[in-house]
Design a protein around this motif. Structure first.
Motif, short mmCIF file in Angstrom:
data_model
loop_
_atom_site.label_atom_id
_atom_site.label_comp_id
_atom_site.label_asym_id
_atom_site.label_seq_id
_atom_site.Cartn_x
_atom_site.Cartn_y
_atom_site.Cartn_z
N VAL A 1 45.30 50.61 44.81
CA VAL A 1 46.73 50.28 44.75
C VAL A 1 47.43 51.21 43.76
O VAL A 1 48.52 51.71 44.03
CB VAL A 1 46.93 48.79 44.38
CG1 VAL A 1 48.41 48.49 44.12
CG2 VAL A 1 46.40 47.89 45.49
N TRP A 2 46.80 51.47 42.62
CA TRP A 2 47.38 52.38 41.64
C TRP A 2 47.58 53.77 42.25
O TRP A 2 48.56 54.45 41.96
CB TRP A 2 46.50 52.47 40.40
CG TRP A 2 46.60 51.31 39.46
CD1 TRP A 2 46.80 49.99 39.77
CD2 TRP A 2 46.48 51.36 38.04
NE1 TRP A 2 46.80 49.23 38.64
CE2 TRP A 2 46.61 50.04 37.56
CE3 TRP A 2 46.27 52.38 37.13
CZ2 TRP A 2 46.54 49.73 36.21
CZ3 TRP A 2 46.19 52.07 35.78
CH2 TRP A 2 46.34 50.75 35.32
N ALA A 3 46.64 54.21 43.09
CA ALA A 3 46.73 55.54 43.71
C ALA A 3 47.89 55.65 44.69
O ALA A 3 48.31 56.76 45.02
CB ALA A 3 45.42 55.88 44.41
N GLU A 4 48.40 54.52 45.14
CA GLU A 4 49.53 54.52 46.08
C GLU A 4 50.88 54.42 45.38
O GLU A 4 51.92 54.54 46.04
CB GLU A 4 49.38 53.38 47.09
CG GLU A 4 48.21 53.56 48.04
CD GLU A 4 48.30 54.81 48.90
OE1 GLU A 4 49.41 55.15 49.37
OE2 GLU A 4 47.27 55.48 49.10
N LEU A 5 50.89 54.20 44.08
CA LEU A 5 52.16 54.14 43.36
C LEU A 5 52.83 55.52 43.42
O LEU A 5 52.15 56.55 43.47
CB LEU A 5 51.94 53.70 41.91
CG LEU A 5 51.49 52.25 41.74
CD1 LEU A 5 51.11 51.97 40.30
CD2 LEU A 5 52.57 51.29 42.22
N PRO A 6 54.16 55.57 43.41
CA PRO A 6 54.87 56.85 43.60
C PRO A 6 54.48 57.95 42.62
O PRO A 6 54.38 59.11 43.01
CB PRO A 6 56.34 56.46 43.43
CG PRO A 6 56.41 55.01 43.74
CD PRO A 6 55.09 54.44 43.32
N PRO B 1 53.93 65.35 39.95
CA PRO B 1 53.23 66.58 39.58
C PRO B 1 51.96 66.25 38.80
O PRO B 1 51.90 65.25 38.08
CB PRO B 1 54.25 67.33 38.72
CG PRO B 1 55.20 66.29 38.24
CD PRO B 1 55.22 65.21 39.28
N VAL B 2 50.95 67.10 38.93
CA VAL B 2 49.67 66.83 38.28
C VAL B 2 49.65 67.20 36.80
O VAL B 2 48.83 66.68 36.05
CB VAL B 2 48.50 67.53 39.02
CG1 VAL B 2 48.35 66.98 40.43
CG2 VAL B 2 48.64 69.03 39.02
N GLU B 3 50.54 68.07 36.38
CA GLU B 3 50.50 68.55 34.99
C GLU B 3 50.56 67.42 33.96
O GLU B 3 49.80 67.45 32.99
CB GLU B 3 51.61 69.57 34.74
CG GLU B 3 51.56 70.22 33.37
CD GLU B 3 50.26 70.96 33.06
OE1 GLU B 3 49.90 71.02 31.87
OE2 GLU B 3 49.61 71.48 33.99
N PRO B 4 51.43 66.42 34.09
CA PRO B 4 51.42 65.36 33.09
C PRO B 4 50.07 64.64 32.98
O PRO B 4 49.61 64.32 31.87
CB PRO B 4 52.53 64.40 33.55
CG PRO B 4 53.47 65.28 34.31
CD PRO B 4 52.57 66.27 35.02
N SER B 5 49.40 64.42 34.10
CA SER B 5 48.09 63.78 34.03
C SER B 5 47.06 64.71 33.40
O SER B 5 46.17 64.25 32.66
CB SER B 5 47.63 63.32 35.41
OG SER B 5 48.32 62.14 35.78
N LEU B 6 47.16 66.01 33.65
CA LEU B 6 46.25 66.95 32.99
C LEU B 6 46.46 66.94 31.48
O LEU B 6 45.49 66.97 30.70
CB LEU B 6 46.45 68.36 33.55
CG LEU B 6 46.03 68.54 35.01
CD1 LEU B 6 46.49 69.88 35.55
CD2 LEU B 6 44.52 68.39 35.16
#
Length: 180
Positions: free
Chosen positions: A101-106, A112-117
């Protein structure tokens, strides 16, 4: 005579996680190293990918590369916090979450992936610092996961060492299959 090559299990490219009854100091040191290396290995696996490639699932029915990167941040943040609870409380019960479910959140599906990196880089630095500070007796501390049961800190470190390799390999194997 025909031979049939074994079809790799794209769900578990490094095999499924199977905890051991106990771990050595050398194994724990390797788990810490694997966790320390994850941010750089993930950046390397993502190098040069465009948005269309980031939005490609690593397998049929699987998450996109983008969702996988955000899942890393979500999952590893949860593990880091769980470690902190286990170090500071006696066998705390941790809260599981529905990763699908978390993976489907907007933010996970389209962001963008940079903030998670960046989250992973900072958090892994702190996580590794804490793991390296643990004394031998600390590794016996436990937490209670409602779905997995009682886990000690060695199992938690082993799980996230495996998890780091598991999803990076999803991305690197997808790149090989696609010729990216």
């Amino acid at each position: 005579m025909s031979s049939t090559a074994a079809v790799p299990d794209l769900r578990f490219p490094v095999g499924d996680f199977k905890p051991q009854a106990s771990y050595t100091d050398a194994q724990r040191a390797q788990f810490i190293q694997d966790i320390a290396e994850l941010p750089a290995k993930l950046r390397a696996a993502l190098a040069g990918l465009n948005d269309a490639q980031l939005d490609t699932p690593y397998r049929d029915g699987g998450w996109t590369v983008r969702q996988t990167v955000h899942h890393f941040a979500d999952s590893h943040a949860n593990s880091y916090i769980r470690l902190r609870f286990a170090v500071t409380e006696d066998n705390p019960t941790i809260k599981p979450y529905d990763e699908a479910v978390w993976a489907e959140l907007p933010d996970a599906k389209n962001g963008p992936v940079e903030p998670s990196l960046q989250i992973l880089e900072g958090m892994h630095y702190r996580w590794v610092t804490l793991l390296k500070s643990l004394k031998p007796e600390d590794w016996k501390r436990t937490l209670f996961h409602p779905e997995r049961g009682k886990l000690d800190l060695s199992v938690l470190a082993a799980l996230y060492s495996w998890h780091s390799k598991h999803h990076v390999t999803h991305i690197t194997e997808l790149r090989k299959r696609k010729g990216w």
